[in-house]
Design an enzyme around this catalytic site. Structure first.
Site, PDB file in Angstrom:
ATOM      1  N   LYS A 192      30.040  44.836  33.230  1.00  0.00           N
ATOM      2  CA  LYS A 192      31.016  45.588  32.451  1.00  0.00           C
ATOM      3  C   LYS A 192      31.354  44.895  31.126  1.00  0.00           C
ATOM      4  O   LYS A 192      31.387  45.533  30.072  1.00  0.00           O
ATOM      5  CB  LYS A 192      32.285  45.727  33.302  1.00  0.00           C
ATOM      6  CG  LYS A 192      33.211  46.806  32.896  1.00  0.00           C
ATOM      7  CD  LYS A 192      34.237  47.040  33.989  1.00  0.00           C
ATOM      8  CE  LYS A 192      34.828  45.746  34.521  1.00  0.00           C
ATOM      9  NZ  LYS A 192      36.287  45.699  34.474  1.00  0.00           N
ATOM     10  N   ARG A 267      45.025  51.011  37.264  1.00  0.00           N
ATOM     11  CA  ARG A 267      44.631  50.648  38.621  1.00  0.00           C
ATOM     12  C   ARG A 267      45.204  51.633  39.635  1.00  0.00           C
ATOM     13  O   ARG A 267      44.785  51.643  40.790  1.00  0.00           O
ATOM     14  CB  ARG A 267      45.158  49.243  38.962  1.00  0.00           C
ATOM     15  CG  ARG A 267      44.423  48.137  38.237  1.00  0.00           C
ATOM     16  CD  ARG A 267      43.674  47.260  39.245  1.00  0.00           C
ATOM     17  NE  ARG A 267      42.559  46.573  38.608  1.00  0.00           N
ATOM     18  CZ  ARG A 267      42.616  45.329  38.124  1.00  0.00           C
ATOM     19  NH1 ARG A 267      43.724  44.648  38.208  1.00  0.00           N
ATOM     20  NH2 ARG A 267      41.552  44.790  37.581  1.00  0.00           N
ATOM     21  N   ARG A 306      24.179  34.355  40.513  1.00  0.00           N
ATOM     22  CA  ARG A 306      25.078  33.804  39.496  1.00  0.00           C
ATOM     23  C   ARG A 306      25.842  32.599  40.059  1.00  0.00           C
ATOM     24  O   ARG A 306      26.069  31.612  39.367  1.00  0.00           O
ATOM     25  CB  ARG A 306      26.060  34.904  39.051  1.00  0.00           C
ATOM     26  CG  ARG A 306      26.977  34.499  37.920  1.00  0.00           C
ATOM     27  CD  ARG A 306      27.698  35.705  37.331  1.00  0.00           C
ATOM     28  NE  ARG A 306      28.985  35.941  37.990  1.00  0.00           N
ATOM     29  CZ  ARG A 306      29.803  36.956  37.687  1.00  0.00           C
ATOM     30  NH1 ARG A 306      29.452  37.866  36.782  1.00  0.00           N
ATOM     31  NH2 ARG A 306      30.953  37.103  38.295  1.00  0.00           N
ATOM     32  N   ARG A 312      31.312  29.323  40.212  1.00  0.00           N
ATOM     33  CA  ARG A 312      32.508  30.068  40.621  1.00  0.00           C
ATOM     34  C   ARG A 312      32.508  30.195  42.139  1.00  0.00           C
ATOM     35  O   ARG A 312      31.586  30.767  42.707  1.00  0.00           O
ATOM     36  CB  ARG A 312      32.485  31.472  40.003  1.00  0.00           C
ATOM     37  CG  ARG A 312      32.996  31.502  38.586  1.00  0.00           C
ATOM     38  CD  ARG A 312      32.901  32.893  38.013  1.00  0.00           C
ATOM     39  NE  ARG A 312      33.696  33.877  38.762  1.00  0.00           N
ATOM     40  CZ  ARG A 312      34.040  35.060  38.256  1.00  0.00           C
ATOM     41  NH1 ARG A 312      33.661  35.402  37.042  1.00  0.00           N
ATOM     42  NH2 ARG A 312      34.751  35.896  38.980  1.00  0.00           N
ATOM     43  N   ARG A 324      35.236  41.691  47.681  1.00  0.00           N
ATOM     44  CA  ARG A 324      35.614  42.061  46.308  1.00  0.00           C
ATOM     45  C   ARG A 324      35.057  43.444  45.958  1.00  0.00           C
ATOM     46  O   ARG A 324      35.730  44.246  45.314  1.00  0.00           O
ATOM     47  CB  ARG A 324      35.099  41.019  45.306  1.00  0.00           C
ATOM     48  CG  ARG A 324      35.943  39.745  45.297  1.00  0.00           C
ATOM     49  CD  ARG A 324      35.221  38.604  44.619  1.00  0.00           C
ATOM     50  NE  ARG A 324      34.880  38.899  43.226  1.00  0.00           N
ATOM     51  CZ  ARG A 324      33.896  38.300  42.556  1.00  0.00           C
ATOM     52  NH1 ARG A 324      33.147  37.385  43.157  1.00  0.00           N
ATOM     53  NH2 ARG A 324      33.668  38.607  41.308  1.00  0.00           N
TER      54      ARG A 324
END
Ligand code: IMP
Ligand code: MG
Length: 368
Positions: A192, A267, A306, A312, A324
């Site tokens: 995104k 949201r 990733r 992360r 998620r």
């Protein structure tokens, strides 16, 4: 921004600048008239305020008359001019100054010239508060001009759009560029951020990432940032009202943008409604909700990949990643439904190279 009937207008010339210009015009006219008492002829309806203020600043004796002409309906000249109230005073020996609010094509002015010549008035001058040189198609002299303006439709200070706007003390101009506002969605790992960067360049849009806006306001201790932090510190959700005010501030910081990409907001349905309200107040709207669509398994493997290099922690663990993704679908379902009802939902295939996905997004935007 203001609304009159169906149209929106943005601030253009302030009242104090109009006033000082009229003061100068009055002084120029006085200098030319000397000790002679001029007859001002105001052209109704638009010139009523100009006449009043010019006389207020005229430092000497003067008389006033009015004539009424009309050539406009809506925002375009009809080309024909009607004289509705005529002159009823012998002006053959007088110094006459016609006071016009605005000269556009000059059709009205042609009629005024004819009218005065027919009545044997040979000493007359024309004063117009506004003049649009690029729209002007005639040769008649205009002796005093307040403001030369581009060929744009203006309202305020006596000038109207279908009857409204004459009471405004500032001048406003018609808003003609319409914004493209996108709400961008995509599950984690859909790319995104990358695509938002491409779109903002290509379409001159401003990318409003709600997370960044929060961090900016909190870091810079703005009133809204401090308020938001007081909720966050107590472990509470920041009320929608506070968030929408921050977004509003971002929108207002960028009056020249072609539109906005909203990212991370809305949201909830309530937030979607308040975003609609915010944009409606600006004479605009959400044009589309664009959702990047990527198969779960591809997302999982992209993020795991990733995670190997990003460090992360939330990218390294498959079950965390699946959670998620699930949260994303749970949260966005209601919004997808909200925008689908308005026929604004657009799903875009998010699998492929960055360029391929950008092309798909551009096609979606160009079709709006
Ligand atoms: P013209 O005959 O085309 O010069 O137009 C003159 C008349 O059109 C003015 O007296 C106004 O009533 C109207 N007009 C022209 N331009 C504007 C504008 O920008 N806003 C509002 N009225 C306008
Ligand atoms: Mg007029």
């Amino acid at each position: 921004m203001i609304q009159l009937h169906d149209k929106y207008f943005t601030p253009y010339i302030k009242a104090d600048s109009i006033d000082s210009t009229i003061k100068k015009m009055a002084a120029e006219i006085k200098a030319d008239c000397g000790d002679e008492v001029p007859v001002f002829i105001g052209v109704l309806n638009g010139a009523f305020r100009f006449v009043a203020d010019l006389m207020k600043h005229y430092n000497g004796d003067c008389e006033v008359q009015f004539i009424k002409m009309q050539s406009y309906e809506g925002t375009a000249s009809k080309g024909t001019v009607l004289q509705q109230i005529g002159l009823n005073q012998d002006l053959s020996q007088r110094k006459v100054v016609i006071l016009e609010d605005i000269i556009d094509t000059g059709n009205t002015l042609t009629e005024i010239y004819k009218l005065l010549e027919n009545q044997g008035v040979d000493d007359f001058k024309i004063a117009s508060l506004f003049f649009k040189p690029t729209a002007y198609t005639k040769e008649h002299s205009i002796h005093y001009i307040g403001f030369e303006i581009p060929d744009r439709f203006i309202v305020g200070y006596g000038l109207d759009y279908d009857g409204l706007g004459r009471n405004l003390s500032d001048i406003y101009q018609l808003k003609t560029t319409y914004m493209t506002n996108l709400v961008l969605f995509g599950p984690p790992g859909a790319g995104k951020g990358t695509q938002a960067d491409v779109l903002k360049e290509k379409y001159n849009l401003v990318h409003i990432s709600t997370g960044d806006v929060f961090r900016y306001n909190i870091k810079n201790k703005t009133d809204l940032g401090t308020l938001a932090k007081s909720y966050i510190d107590k472990g509470h959700l920041v009320p929608d009202e506070v968030t929408i005010k921050m977004l509003n501030a971002e929108v207002e910081k960028n009056p020249d943008a072609n539109g906005f990409i909203f990212d991370g907001f809305p949201r909830t349905e309530a937030q979607a409604e308040s975003l609609d309200r915010l944009l409606t107040e600006k004479g605009s709207q959400v044009n589309a909700m664009i959702a990047l669509e990527v198969d779960d398994e591809i997302l999982v493997s992209r993020l795991m990949e990733r995670g190997k290099t990003s460090g992360r922690p939330d990218d390294a663990n498959e079950s965390v990643i699946r959670d998620r993704i699930a949260v994303y679908y749970k949260q966005t379902a209601v919004l997808k439904n909200y925008y689908q009802k308005q026929e604004k939902f657009i799903g875009v295939d998010g699998v492929g190279s960055i360029e391929e996905i950008s092309i798909r997004l551009s096609e979606a935007i160009d079709s709006l």
